[in-house]
Design a protein around this motif. Structure first.
Motif, PDB file in Angstrom:
ATOM      1  N   PHE A   4       0.859  -1.175   0.000  1.00 48.33           N
ATOM      2  CA  PHE A   4       0.000   0.000   0.000  1.00 48.33           C
ATOM      3  C   PHE A   4       0.900   1.231   0.000  1.00 48.33           C
ATOM      4  N   PRO A   5       0.999   1.943  -1.122  1.00 48.06           N
ATOM      5  CA  PRO A   5       1.863   3.128  -1.148  1.00 48.06           C
ATOM      6  C   PRO A   5       1.381   4.225  -0.209  1.00 48.06           C
ATOM      7  N   GLU A   6       0.107   4.156   0.198  1.00 48.99           N
ATOM      8  CA  GLU A   6      -0.425   5.160   1.113  1.00 48.99           C
ATOM      9  C   GLU A   6       0.168   5.026   2.522  1.00 48.99           C
ATOM     10  N   LEU A   7       0.707   3.861   2.840  1.00 46.83           N
ATOM     11  CA  LEU A   7       1.249   3.618   4.172  1.00 46.83           C
ATOM     12  C   LEU A   7       2.719   4.007   4.227  1.00 46.83           C
ATOM     13  N   GLN A   8       3.093   4.715   5.267  1.00 47.31           N
ATOM     14  CA  GLN A   8       4.463   5.208   5.409  1.00 47.31           C
ATOM     15  C   GLN A   8       5.336   4.171   6.105  1.00 47.31           C
ATOM     16  N   LYS A   9       6.496   3.896   5.526  1.00 44.52           N
ATOM     17  CA  LYS A   9       7.428   2.955   6.141  1.00 44.52           C
ATOM     18  C   LYS A   9       8.132   3.609   7.325  1.00 44.52           C
ATOM     19  N   LYS A  10       8.423   2.787   8.330  1.00 48.18           N
ATOM     20  CA  LYS A  10       9.146   3.256   9.503  1.00 48.18           C
ATOM     21  C   LYS A  10      10.299   2.312   9.788  1.00 48.18           C
ATOM     22  N   SER A  11      11.267   2.791  10.538  1.00 48.36           N
ATOM     23  CA  SER A  11      12.364   1.922  10.953  1.00 48.36           C
ATOM     24  C   SER A  11      11.835   0.921  11.973  1.00 48.36           C
ATOM     25  N   GLY A  12      12.593  -0.116  12.196  1.00 47.55           N
ATOM     26  CA  GLY A  12      12.125  -1.152  13.102  1.00 47.55           C
ATOM     27  C   GLY A  12      11.401  -2.247  12.339  1.00 47.55           C
ATOM     28  N   SER A  13      10.864  -3.203  13.065  1.00 47.21           N
ATOM     29  CA  SER A  13      10.228  -4.362  12.457  1.00 47.21           C
ATOM     30  C   SER A  13       8.714  -4.276  12.547  1.00 47.21           C
ATOM     31  N   LYS A 192      -9.569   1.190  -0.668  1.00 43.68           N
ATOM     32  CA  LYS A 192      -8.859   0.805  -1.884  1.00 43.68           C
ATOM     33  C   LYS A 192      -9.270  -0.616  -2.232  1.00 43.68           C
ATOM     34  N   ASP A 193      -9.896  -0.762  -3.386  1.00 43.23           N
ATOM     35  CA  ASP A 193     -10.409  -2.063  -3.808  1.00 43.23           C
ATOM     36  C   ASP A 193     -11.343  -2.597  -2.718  1.00 43.23           C
ATOM     37  N   ASP A 194     -11.006  -3.758  -2.138  1.00 43.46           N
ATOM     38  CA  ASP A 194     -11.873  -4.312  -1.103  1.00 43.46           C
ATOM     39  C   ASP A 194     -11.255  -4.193   0.290  1.00 43.46           C
ATOM     40  N   ASP A 195     -10.396  -3.181   0.463  1.00 43.81           N
ATOM     41  CA  ASP A 195      -9.792  -2.904   1.767  1.00 43.81           C
ATOM     42  C   ASP A 195     -10.257  -1.551   2.274  1.00 43.81           C
ATOM     43  N   VAL A 232     -10.655 -14.664   8.016  1.00 44.67           N
ATOM     44  CA  VAL A 232     -11.570 -15.189   7.005  1.00 44.67           C
ATOM     45  C   VAL A 232     -11.260 -14.596   5.637  1.00 44.67           C
ATOM     46  N   LYS A 233     -11.024 -13.322   5.581  1.00 41.50           N
ATOM     47  CA  LYS A 233     -10.766 -12.644   4.309  1.00 41.50           C
ATOM     48  C   LYS A 233      -9.331 -12.839   3.831  1.00 41.50           C
ATOM     49  N   ARG A 234      -8.377 -12.630   4.718  1.00 42.92           N
ATOM     50  CA  ARG A 234      -6.970 -12.681   4.317  1.00 42.92           C
ATOM     51  C   ARG A 234      -6.143 -13.299   5.428  1.00 42.92           C
ATOM     52  N   THR A 235      -5.640 -14.488   5.223  1.00 44.97           N
ATOM     53  CA  THR A 235      -4.806 -15.131   6.228  1.00 44.97           C
ATOM     54  C   THR A 235      -3.541 -14.305   6.438  1.00 44.97           C
ATOM     55  N   LEU A 236      -3.323 -13.915   7.681  1.00 51.78           N
ATOM     56  CA  LEU A 236      -2.149 -13.163   8.146  1.00 51.78           C
ATOM     57  C   LEU A 236      -2.167 -11.665   7.834  1.00 51.78           C
ATOM     58  N   SER A 237      -2.655 -11.236   6.670  1.00 54.74           N
ATOM     59  CA  SER A 237      -2.575  -9.812   6.274  1.00 54.74           C
ATOM     60  C   SER A 237      -1.132  -9.316   6.317  1.00 54.74           C
ATOM     61  N   ALA A 238      -0.228 -10.154   5.824  1.00 57.30           N
ATOM     62  CA  ALA A 238       1.188  -9.789   5.802  1.00 57.30           C
ATOM     63  C   ALA A 238       1.469  -8.638   4.854  1.00 57.30           C
ATOM     64  N   ASP A 239       0.546  -8.377   3.903  1.00 56.10           N
ATOM     65  CA  ASP A 239       0.769  -7.260   2.972  1.00 56.10           C
ATOM     66  C   ASP A 239       0.828  -5.927   3.708  1.00 56.10           C
ATOM     67  N   ILE A 240       0.144  -5.815   4.838  1.00 59.39           N
ATOM     68  CA  ILE A 240       0.213  -4.575   5.613  1.00 59.39           C
ATOM     69  C   ILE A 240       1.584  -4.444   6.259  1.00 59.39           C
ATOM     70  N   GLY A 241       2.082  -5.557   6.815  1.00 58.96           N
ATOM     71  CA  GLY A 241       3.417  -5.531   7.406  1.00 58.96           C
ATOM     72  C   GLY A 241       4.478  -5.172   6.390  1.00 58.96           C
ATOM     73  N   VAL A 242       4.378  -5.736   5.195  1.00 64.11           N
ATOM     74  CA  VAL A 242       5.337  -5.437   4.129  1.00 64.11           C
ATOM     75  C   VAL A 242       5.269  -3.963   3.737  1.00 64.11           C
ATOM     76  N   SER A 243       4.105  -3.367   3.857  1.00 63.50           N
ATOM     77  CA  SER A 243       3.922  -1.967   3.449  1.00 63.50           C
ATOM     78  C   SER A 243       4.489  -0.968   4.448  1.00 63.50           C
ATOM     79  N   VAL A 244       4.606  -1.358   5.720  1.00 65.01           N
ATOM     80  CA  VAL A 244       5.023  -0.380   6.736  1.00 65.01           C
ATOM     81  C   VAL A 244       6.455  -0.587   7.205  1.00 65.01           C
ATOM     82  N   SER A 245       7.132  -1.646   6.734  1.00 63.29           N
ATOM     83  CA  SER A 245       8.513  -1.873   7.167  1.00 63.29           C
ATOM     84  C   SER A 245       9.243  -2.748   6.159  1.00 63.29           C
TER      85      SER A 245
END
Length: 346
Positions: A4-13, A192-195, A232-245
């Motif tokens: 998600f380009p709308e999400l700002q990356k930060k340092s850390g994990s 955005k889309d279905d999020d 139910v919709k998205r197992t883990l939602s790791a795409d959010i984690g990838v977007s912020v770090s």
């Protein structure tokens, strides 16, 4: 599965925590015993992961949460509160009125069915009976009341606002009415889309929605829509984690058991056959996404933490248990899995 380009990356994990009932709750606590919370800048949680994430992001320590499992009550200095031990009677309260009304409705439908049996000559009576039973289940949307979990967060957390958490918190739920994914947080509000990212929902309400296992707990109404378990919709939602770090640690318990020729899960009863089947389905979804993430984002460090596939004790442990010996075993499994994953990434 893009960022998600709308999400700002930060340092850390960014730490992504899966669902998986109390079993996953204990496992994640073990993982967190090994990790350094001060290095975590964001937590993404679904279901049990949202419960753990809500506490940790708000300032609770892992040691305090573990102590709260084994003592009648424990004092949390950060929250300036005494917390009673989590128990099945606290979190799993039957909805007696709803169950009674549903039972009455099903009973009346059954009597009506019996009265009409003479008209069903040459019909498949068993199929008709099953249809009647299924179609009569309309008076209750969940058999357990999850309000106790919401009340625990409401009364315990120093703030109900996502904006005031010490670590950025993203709680994921699934909209039952349109199938969209909801991401409750304190920073971003957009669709955005279905999020749908929302910032105006209190933590306690979001966590309750994310942990509402379909069939067990009633859906949670938020802003005119009903929400259920985030996995139910998205197992883990790791795409959010990838977007912020650029460093993502993913902890999940969806690990099928591998017996390696020593017997079969089919010999362990229907419950374990069902558990194994669900684990295979979820693990395959995770495996596909893992391949895509690692191919698409080679510059990111993604660490996957999960139970040992040969750990039969972990597999056989109940999903909903409050027994101290089970809690300790699951926490230890989390520690071992985290140490193994982190040593392999170094």
């Amino acid at each position: 599965m893009d960022e998600f380009p709308e999400l700002q990356k930060k340092s850390g994990s960014a730490l992504v925590l899966s669902g998986g009932a109390t079993k996953a709750f204990y496992f994640h606590l073990g993982v967190l015993k090994v990790l350094q919370p001060e290095d975590i800048s964001a937590i993404v949680g679904s279901s049990a992961g949202a419960v753990v994430g809500g506490f940790i992001a708000s300032g609770a320590t892992v040691d305090n949460l573990i102590m709260a499992l084994y003592q009648k009550q424990v004092y949390l200095p950060k929250f300036d509160r005494w917390v009673k031990t989590l128990s099945s009677t606290m979190l799993f309260r039957p909805k007696y009125r709803g169950i009674g009304w549903q039972s009455l409705h099903t009973g009346l439908a059954g009597l009506h069915f019996l009265a009409g049996l003479p008209r069903l000559n040459n019909h498949d009576v068993v199929a008709e009976a099953l249809d009647m039973l299924v179609h009569s289940q309309t008076k209750v949307s969940g058999f357990l009341d999850s309000s106790a979990l919401e009340n625990l967060f409401r009364t315990l957390l120093p703030s109900r606002d996502f904006n005031n958490t010490e670590i950025d918190l993203y709680v994921v739920a699934t909209c039952l009415d349109n199938g969209h994914r909801a991401i409750f947080n304190g920073l971003y509000e957009f669709e955005k889309d279905d999020d749908t990212f929302m910032t105006d929902v209190p933590i306690h309400r979001a966590v309750r929605a994310s942990a509402s296992v379909p069939g067990m707990f009633e859906p949670v109404k938020i802003k005119g829509k009903h929400y259920i378990d985030g996995e139910v919709k998205r197992t883990l939602s790791a795409d959010i984690g990838v977007s912020v770090s650029d460093k993502v640690i993913i902890s999940h318990t969806y690990q099928p058991l591998q017996l390696n020729g020593h017997g079969s899960v089919s010999e362990m009863g229907w419950v374990n056959v069902l558990k194994q089947s669900l684990s295979i389905v979820l693990y395959e979804r995770i495996a596909r996404w893992r391949q895509i993430y690692e191919e698409r984002y080679p510059g990111k460090e993604i660490i996957w933490i999960h139970p040992d596939p040969e750990d039969i004790d972990f597999f056989l442990a109940p999903e909903f248990s409050f027994r101290p010996e089970v809690q300790k075993k699951m926490i230890k499994c989390g520690e071992i899995a985290a140490l193994k994953a982190l040593s392999g990434s170094s």
